[in-house]
Design an enzyme around this catalytic site. Structure first.
Site, PDB file in Angstrom:
ATOM      1  N   SER A   1       0.759  -1.034   0.527  1.00 20.62           N
ATOM      2  CA  SER A   1      -0.106  -0.128  -0.357  1.00 20.62           C
ATOM      3  C   SER A   1       1.042   1.154  -0.043  1.00 20.62           C
ATOM      4  O   SER A   1       1.720   1.445  -0.651  1.00 20.62           O
ATOM      5  CB  SER A   1      -0.783   0.118   0.960  1.00 20.62           C
ATOM      6  OG  SER A   1      -1.727   0.654   1.105  1.00 20.62           O
TER       7      SER A   1
ATOM      8  N   ASP B   1      -1.649   1.178  -4.117  1.00 15.23           N
ATOM      9  CA  ASP B   1      -2.309   0.539  -4.598  1.00 15.23           C
ATOM     10  C   ASP B   1      -3.843   0.706  -5.069  1.00 15.23           C
ATOM     11  O   ASP B   1      -4.664  -0.306  -5.486  1.00 15.23           O
ATOM     12  CB  ASP B   1      -2.457  -0.601  -3.566  1.00 15.23           C
ATOM     13  CG  ASP B   1      -3.137  -0.374  -2.283  1.00 15.23           C
ATOM     14  OD1 ASP B   1      -2.389   0.489  -2.144  1.00 15.23           O
ATOM     15  OD2 ASP B   1      -3.697  -1.805  -1.842  1.00 15.23           O
TER      16      ASP B   1
END
EC number: 5.4.2.10
Length: 445
Positions: free
Chosen positions: A99, A240
């Site tokens: 992430s 992401d």
């Protein structure tokens, strides 16, 4: 054998080749396959990180060896894995991503058949199988099959565009952080009728343009670009693209809590958020505000349990149950663009949301020390403040004071920090609360 703790608040995450290795990925694949009964199908995707080449092969091998079929969908945003798992009728989905963490990190996040992240109970089962090595290989004639699906991207794009009605010509600048949204996010906005300018939209796992965490420090170029070209809106994704943060037409980053409250106002019914969300949520939305632990899966569980209309975290992780139970930064951005397109300037819309002094602080603390520090945190905080109205320990320790000021102290589930979040209508009191909490934490690390 003691059960090894693998999962944090957002899947498995750690530094590559020390905490996250190919061996770990292989055995997580085997453990997931065992959990699924050594049968079924798993969707597999990954973000732009350079280390995904090896992790993709490793976890895929573990799944195949253990009798599970794999559908590879390649380099995609996290929400596309959740969407594909649901729409392709798979039994689970796996996204390889860390992430917003820097390049040297990577991770593994697992999704249910309905596109919702694995719950803590499901993750605990995976950890138990992994720790006990109770996974098994299948015979040669039962090894899983591998196929690639490239069509699901187009279906996802079309379905996203169909969710909104944006007036043609809205000027939007999109900063994808060279992450997994780099290809799809700008394309979706263009198909939805926006005039799009892109920043950092060349996929690159070294994140050369900016750190993937979408905060004010990292979004200076986006802020300047929005003003320079006279854009209506700036959209920033994390690595992401399950998150989204906006920049208004004046080049100012939108307050995280206010932005969540602004979108929540658009929905009838109950809204789910986390313990770190501010007072503006309670003062803005039409239905009840339901608070739960930090982490998108916790929000998703309450959305399903209470049949809520919408949910999200102040971090920009929003869930749209009318689309998919996976947080989707691209759809969140589209819905903000739709709001601006139909209701006016973002800066003016945000003025309708109550705003109070809000402070977010993080103190470096090792994984090993976090548990010990938090063990006595409630007592330490109770001894330091004398006007406490309520204590909530669902996730860390949250104190609400008699004047509705509040502070949350909780360990990060993804990084080596203890986080302090607080809000008060009195800026002097806000600063005093922060200083007291920082002192308590530092004295006990």
């Amino acid at each position: 054998m003691a059960v090894k703790k693998l999962f944090g608040t957002s899947g498995i995450r750690g530094k590559i080749n020390s905490e996250v290795t190919c061996e770990l990925a292989l055995n997580v694949g085997k453990s997931l396959a065992c959990y699924l009964g050594n049968e079924g199908t798993v969707v597999l995707g990954y973000d732009t990180r350079t280390t995904n080449v090896m992790l993709d092969q490793a976890i895929c091998a573990g799944l195949l060896e253990s009798g599970v079929d794999v559908i590879k969908i390649g380099m995609v945003p996290t929400p596309l894995v959740g969407y594909a798992t649901d729409k392709l009728g798979a039994d689970a989905g796996v996204m390889l991503t860390a992430s917003h963490n820097p390049s040297q990190y990577n991770g593994i996040k697992i999704w249910n058949a309905n596109g919702m992240a694995y719950t803590s109970a499901q993750e605990a089962k995976i950890e138990e199988i992994y720790s006990n090595e109770s996974y098994t290989s299948v015979s040669w004639d039962k090894v899983g099959s591998l196929r690639v699906n490239e069509e699901i991207k187009g279906r996802y794009i079309d379905d996203l565009v169909g969710m909104v009605n944006i007036k043609p010509g809205l000027k939007v600048v999109i900063d994808c952080a060279s992450g997994a949204g780099s290809e799809i996010s700008p394309l979706v906005f263009r198909k939805a009728g926006c005039e799009v300018t892109t920043l950092n939209s060349q996929p690159d796992g070294f994140f050369p343009g900016r750190n993937p965490e979408p905060n004010a420090e990292n979004l200076q170029n986006l802020m300047k670009t929005v003003v320079a070209i006279g854009a209506d809106l700036g959209i920033a994704h994390d690595g992401d693209a399950d998150r989204m943060i906006t920049i208004d037409e004046n080049g100012d980053i939108s307050p995280f809590d206010s932005l969540l409250a602004l979108m929540s106002k658009e929905f009838d019914g109950d809204i789910v958020t986390t313990v770190d969300a501010g007072l503006c949520m309670d003062e803005s939305v039409k239905g009840n505000v339901l608070r739960t632990k930090v982490g998108d899966v916790n929000v998703a569980e309450v959305i399903i349990e209470k049949d809520a209309a919408f949910g999200g975290e102040p971090s920009g992780t929003w869930l749209h149950p009318d689309f998919c139970m996976c947080p989707d930064g691209i759809l969140s951005g589209l819905r903000m663009a739709e709001l601006v397109s139909n209701k006016g300037k973002l800066s003016e819309l945000l003025l309708e949301i109550p705003s109070y002094p809000n402070i977010r602080e993080k103190i470096i603390c090792s994984k090993e020390a976090k548990t010990a520090v938090m063990e006595n945190m409630e007592d330490l905080l109770k001894d330091s403040f004398d006007d406490i109205k309520e204590i909530n320990s669902i996730d860390g320790v949250r104190l609400t004071f008699n004047d509705d000021s509040w502070v949350l102290v909780r360990p990060s589930g993804t990084e080596d920090y203890i986080r302090i979040t607080l809000e008060s209508k009195d800026s002097t009191k806000a600063q005093a609360i922060k200083e007291t909490c920082v002192k308590i934490i530092k004295e006990n690390i």
